[in-house]
Design a protein around this motif. Structure first.
Motif, PDB file in Angstrom:
ATOM      1  N   MET A 111      36.783  73.161  40.922  1.00 49.59           N
ATOM      2  CA  MET A 111      35.664  74.090  41.127  1.00 49.59           C
ATOM      3  C   MET A 111      36.054  75.201  42.101  1.00 49.59           C
ATOM      4  SD  MET A 111      32.977  73.279  39.280  1.00 49.59           S
ATOM      5  CE  MET A 111      31.454  73.787  40.099  1.00 49.59           C
ATOM      6  N   LEU A 112      36.778  74.859  43.163  1.00 44.84           N
ATOM      7  CA  LEU A 112      37.165  75.866  44.147  1.00 44.84           C
ATOM      8  C   LEU A 112      38.117  76.898  43.548  1.00 44.84           C
ATOM      9  CD1 LEU A 112      37.688  73.692  47.358  1.00 44.84           C
ATOM     10  CD2 LEU A 112      35.637  74.914  46.602  1.00 44.84           C
ATOM     11  N   ASN A 113      39.023  76.465  42.715  1.00 39.56           N
ATOM     12  CA  ASN A 113      39.924  77.405  42.050  1.00 39.56           C
ATOM     13  C   ASN A 113      39.146  78.363  41.147  1.00 39.56           C
ATOM     14  OD1 ASN A 113      42.254  76.396  43.243  1.00 39.56           O
ATOM     15  ND2 ASN A 113      42.650  74.943  41.589  1.00 39.56           N
ATOM     16  N   GLU A 114      38.115  77.843  40.510  1.00 45.46           N
ATOM     17  CA  GLU A 114      37.300  78.693  39.648  1.00 45.46           C
ATOM     18  C   GLU A 114      36.460  79.666  40.469  1.00 45.46           C
ATOM     19  OE1 GLU A 114      35.217  76.197  36.871  1.00 45.46           O
ATOM     20  OE2 GLU A 114      37.081  75.601  35.869  1.00 45.46           O
ATOM     21  N   LYS A 166      37.463  80.978  43.290  1.00 44.51           N
ATOM     22  CA  LYS A 166      38.434  81.999  43.677  1.00 44.51           C
ATOM     23  C   LYS A 166      38.685  82.981  42.537  1.00 44.51           C
ATOM     24  CE  LYS A 166      40.885  78.921  46.881  1.00 44.51           C
ATOM     25  NZ  LYS A 166      42.127  78.146  47.136  1.00 44.51           N
ATOM     26  N   GLN A 167      38.799  82.448  41.331  1.00 42.66           N
ATOM     27  CA  GLN A 167      39.049  83.317  40.180  1.00 42.66           C
ATOM     28  C   GLN A 167      37.864  84.242  39.930  1.00 42.66           C
ATOM     29  OE1 GLN A 167      41.871  83.588  38.592  1.00 42.66           O
ATOM     30  NE2 GLN A 167      41.107  85.126  37.145  1.00 42.66           N
ATOM     31  N   LEU A 168      36.651  83.697  40.057  1.00 41.62           N
ATOM     32  CA  LEU A 168      35.454  84.519  39.857  1.00 41.62           C
ATOM     33  C   LEU A 168      35.371  85.638  40.887  1.00 41.62           C
ATOM     34  CD1 LEU A 168      32.871  81.742  39.009  1.00 41.62           C
ATOM     35  CD2 LEU A 168      33.386  83.695  37.547  1.00 41.62           C
ATOM     36  N   LYS A 169      35.638  85.331  42.154  1.00 36.37           N
ATOM     37  CA  LYS A 169      35.573  86.355  43.190  1.00 36.37           C
ATOM     38  C   LYS A 169      36.686  87.387  43.035  1.00 36.37           C
ATOM     39  CE  LYS A 169      33.197  87.031  45.861  1.00 36.37           C
ATOM     40  NZ  LYS A 169      31.955  87.857  45.811  1.00 36.37           N
ATOM     41  N   ALA A 173      32.841  64.970  57.090  1.00 29.34           N
ATOM     42  CA  ALA A 173      32.846  65.274  55.655  1.00 29.34           C
ATOM     43  C   ALA A 173      32.148  66.599  55.385  1.00 29.34           C
ATOM     44  CB  ALA A 173      32.174  64.139  54.889  1.00 29.34           C
ATOM     45  N   TRP A 174      30.995  66.810  56.034  1.00 30.26           N
ATOM     46  CA  TRP A 174      30.289  68.085  55.879  1.00 30.26           C
ATOM     47  C   TRP A 174      31.186  69.243  56.327  1.00 30.26           C
ATOM     48  CZ3 TRP A 174      26.213  69.601  53.225  1.00 30.26           C
ATOM     49  CH2 TRP A 174      25.211  68.678  52.877  1.00 30.26           C
ATOM     50  N   HIS A 175      31.822  69.115  57.464  1.00 24.13           N
ATOM     51  CA  HIS A 175      32.676  70.192  57.975  1.00 24.13           C
ATOM     52  C   HIS A 175      33.851  70.470  57.050  1.00 24.13           C
ATOM     53  CE1 HIS A 175      31.343  70.385  62.479  1.00 24.13           C
ATOM     54  NE2 HIS A 175      30.336  70.502  61.632  1.00 24.13           N
ATOM     55  N   GLU A 176      34.455  69.417  56.523  1.00 20.09           N
ATOM     56  CA  GLU A 176      35.573  69.616  55.598  1.00 20.09           C
ATOM     57  C   GLU A 176      35.102  70.334  54.337  1.00 20.09           C
ATOM     58  OE1 GLU A 176      38.755  67.120  52.826  1.00 20.09           O
ATOM     59  OE2 GLU A 176      37.567  66.050  54.337  1.00 20.09           O
ATOM     60  N   LEU A 177      33.953  69.904  53.804  1.00 18.25           N
ATOM     61  CA  LEU A 177      33.437  70.511  52.582  1.00 18.25           C
ATOM     62  C   LEU A 177      33.108  71.980  52.802  1.00 18.25           C
ATOM     63  CD1 LEU A 177      32.504  70.179  49.654  1.00 18.25           C
ATOM     64  CD2 LEU A 177      30.276  69.425  50.517  1.00 18.25           C
ATOM     65  N   ILE A 178      32.457  72.295  53.921  1.00 20.65           N
ATOM     66  CA  ILE A 178      32.104  73.684  54.206  1.00 20.65           C
ATOM     67  C   ILE A 178      33.360  74.541  54.329  1.00 20.65           C
ATOM     68  CG2 ILE A 178      31.134  75.206  55.994  1.00 20.65           C
ATOM     69  CD1 ILE A 178      29.083  72.920  56.516  1.00 20.65           C
ATOM     70  N   GLU A 179      34.328  74.061  55.056  1.00 20.57           N
ATOM     71  CA  GLU A 179      35.564  74.828  55.248  1.00 20.57           C
ATOM     72  C   GLU A 179      36.261  75.110  53.919  1.00 20.57           C
ATOM     73  OE1 GLU A 179      39.771  74.601  57.779  1.00 20.57           O
ATOM     74  OE2 GLU A 179      38.201  73.101  58.087  1.00 20.57           O
ATOM     75  N   ARG A 180      36.363  74.104  53.092  1.00 22.35           N
ATOM     76  CA  ARG A 180      37.068  74.277  51.819  1.00 22.35           C
ATOM     77  C   ARG A 180      36.304  75.203  50.869  1.00 22.35           C
ATOM     78  NH1 ARG A 180      39.119  68.592  49.566  1.00 22.35           N
ATOM     79  NH2 ARG A 180      40.126  70.040  48.084  1.00 22.35           N
ATOM     80  N   VAL A 181      34.990  75.069  50.825  1.00 18.11           N
ATOM     81  CA  VAL A 181      34.198  75.924  49.936  1.00 18.11           C
ATOM     82  C   VAL A 181      34.217  77.361  50.438  1.00 18.11           C
ATOM     83  CG1 VAL A 181      31.899  76.369  49.021  1.00 18.11           C
ATOM     84  CG2 VAL A 181      32.743  74.026  49.139  1.00 18.11           C
ATOM     85  N   VAL A 199      33.259  82.192  48.572  1.00 16.09           N
ATOM     86  CA  VAL A 199      31.829  82.306  48.283  1.00 16.09           C
ATOM     87  C   VAL A 199      31.148  83.166  49.331  1.00 16.09           C
ATOM     88  CG1 VAL A 199      31.742  80.093  47.071  1.00 16.09           C
ATOM     89  CG2 VAL A 199      31.226  80.192  49.527  1.00 16.09           C
ATOM     90  N   ASP A 200      30.059  83.806  48.938  1.00 17.15           N
ATOM     91  CA  ASP A 200      29.342  84.724  49.823  1.00 17.15           C
ATOM     92  C   ASP A 200      28.279  84.027  50.663  1.00 17.15           C
ATOM     93  OD1 ASP A 200      30.536  87.280  48.770  1.00 17.15           O
ATOM     94  OD2 ASP A 200      29.668  86.481  46.916  1.00 17.15           O
ATOM     95  N   ALA A 201      27.851  82.857  50.245  1.00 17.24           N
ATOM     96  CA  ALA A 201      26.817  82.105  50.966  1.00 17.24           C
ATOM     97  C   ALA A 201      26.881  80.649  50.506  1.00 17.24           C
ATOM     98  CB  ALA A 201      25.429  82.691  50.707  1.00 17.24           C
ATOM     99  N   LEU A 202      26.134  79.808  51.211  1.00 20.01           N
ATOM    100  CA  LEU A 202      26.032  78.392  50.855  1.00 20.01           C
ATOM    101  C   LEU A 202      24.573  78.016  50.673  1.00 20.01           C
ATOM    102  CD1 LEU A 202      28.477  76.850  53.502  1.00 20.01           C
ATOM    103  CD2 LEU A 202      28.948  77.151  51.060  1.00 20.01           C
TER     104      LEU A 202
END
Length: 413
Positions: A128-131, A133-136, A156-164, A169-172
């Motif tokens: 999903m993260l690669n996609e 990146k491709q979209l942006k 886990a929350w911190h890791e997920l936020i950092e990776r996303v 992405v422009d927002a969460l």
């Protein structure tokens, strides 16, 4: 109804300081002509060509469908919710059920209700993260929002936020509202229904996030303003409302089994589509009033629930919504629905001579009051009408032009 606890001091908790980049502007080219009503909106520094946003769910489940959404002209896309470990997410089929307007369920009868027992994304996070990146890369001036949900674990929350966030992405949008699926892991509505838990998790999120954060609210609660207030006080830039309503779609009277039926069994799921629109309007109104009374730092409101027409969207905006999300509507009508939504919303704006969305945002909100106030207003109106029917109070009030009507006003039949 599910229970909800509130920490006594939550209403006075100081909001966390936002990082400067959380309000950075992201622009997008406006395509409407100067003579047309302008549908563009700016929300938490994010510029969108129109207020219509793909809601998190199947319409944002992979690169192909999100690309289609951008190509069709949606103002923004919220991807399907992701978590760190997709292997724990196992969907079943069938996972949808529909309610039709015809009580006999005729296949050509309009769909008014939709139920799903679908879980969050079952695709690997890295995919999903690669996609993202491709979209942006392909759509650098379009708004892509990551929807995230994780277990009750700060790391886990911190890791997920950092990776996303690294994906661009422009927002969460934080999924505090999924009504089914993994409550035993303190995910989704299990957090959104417990304000103590919500406050703690929002604190974790907002100390890590560097982009705007929207907290997505569950309607499966007694007072939706309470978790919305906690989310905003804990540093979120906005709230989204509502997610789906917990429901049982129905029982098949031939088989005596519930729907949707998986190997003879089912489970309660989330209800959406047109039938939930009035409920969503009420919840959005309640949140909007609370935000207007208690917050003034540009916090945003994204409305969700049964939007299939431009007029549906206009109602949400009149209540104070900045953006309007559509998920089930896309599943029923396709991505091209956005053109109809934009055209119909502009028609509404022309009828009232509104040149921009901001011209009418929140205009209907002041007209909500208490039942006691309605009684007082009606009593006063009746009193005034009776006074008019009673006629002139003094001889000095007679006029030449209105003489006949003034005489009639004092005739008793």
């Amino acid at each position: 109804m599910e229970s909800m606890t509130l920490r006594a001091s939550s209403s006075t908790a100081a909001p966390l300081h936002r990082l400067p980049s959380r309000r950075a502007a992201v622009s997008v080219r406006a395509s409407s002509g100067a003579s047309e009503p302008d549908l563009s909106v700016r929300v938490n520094g994010l510029k969108m060509p129109n207020p219509f946003v793909i809601g998190s769910g199947p319409p944002g489940t992979n690169y192909t469908v999100m690309k289609r959404a951008f190509d069709e002209g949606w103002g923004a896309v919220i991807a399907k919710t992701v978590s760190l470990d997709a292997e724990k997410v196992i969907n079943v089929t069938p996972r949808y059920a529909r309610l039709r307007a015809d009580p006999n369920g005729a296949t050509k009868s309009p769909i008014i209700g939709w139920q799903n027992i679908e879980l969050i994304s079952d695709r690997p996070l890295e995919t999903m993260l690669n996609e993202f990146k491709q979209l942006k890369k392909e759509y650098p001036d379009r708004i892509l929002i990551g929807s995230i949900m994780e277990e009750y674990n700060k790391a886990a929350w911190h890791e997920l936020i950092e990776r996303v966030e690294e994906s661009g992405v422009d927002a969460l949008e934080i999924n505090f509202s999924c009504p089914h699926g993994m409550p035993e892991r303190k995910m989704g509505a299990a957090v959104g229904q417990d304000c103590d838990l919500l406050e703690e998790v929002c604190g974790w999120i907002n100390e890590k996030a560097t982009v705007p954060v929207w907290a997505k609210m569950t309607p499966n609660i007694t007072d939706i303003t309470q978790p919305a207030r906690v989310s905003l006080k804990s540093g979120c830039e906005g709230v989204s409302a509502i997610n789906t309503i917990m429901s049982v779609m129905g029982i098949n009277l031939k088989t005596l089994r519930p729907e949707p039926c998986v190997e003879g069994y089912s489970t309660p799921g989330g209800y959406s589509a047109r039938a939930v629109h009035p409920i969503a309007l009420a919840k959005v109104m309640q949140i909007a009033r609370m935000m207007k009374e208690e917050f003034s730092d540009g916090q945003s409101l994204s409305a969700i629930g049964g939007v299939e027409t431009g007029n549906d969207a206009a109602e949400f905006i009149l209540l104070g919504a900045d953006t309007v999300q559509v998920c089930t509507g896309v599943m029923m009508h396709g991505y091209g629905l956005v053109k109809k939504l934009c055209s119909e919303l502009q028609d509404f704006m022309r009828q009232h001579n509104f040149s921009s969305v901001e011209d009418f945002r929140g205009s209907s909100l002041p007209y909500f009051t208490t039942h006691t106030d309605l009684v007082h207003r009606q009593q006063e109106a009746i009193k005034q009408r009776k006074a008019i029917r009673k006629g002139l109070a003094s001889d000095k009030d007679w006029t030449g032009d209105g003489f006949i009507k003034e005489t009639e006003s004092m005739v008793s039949n």
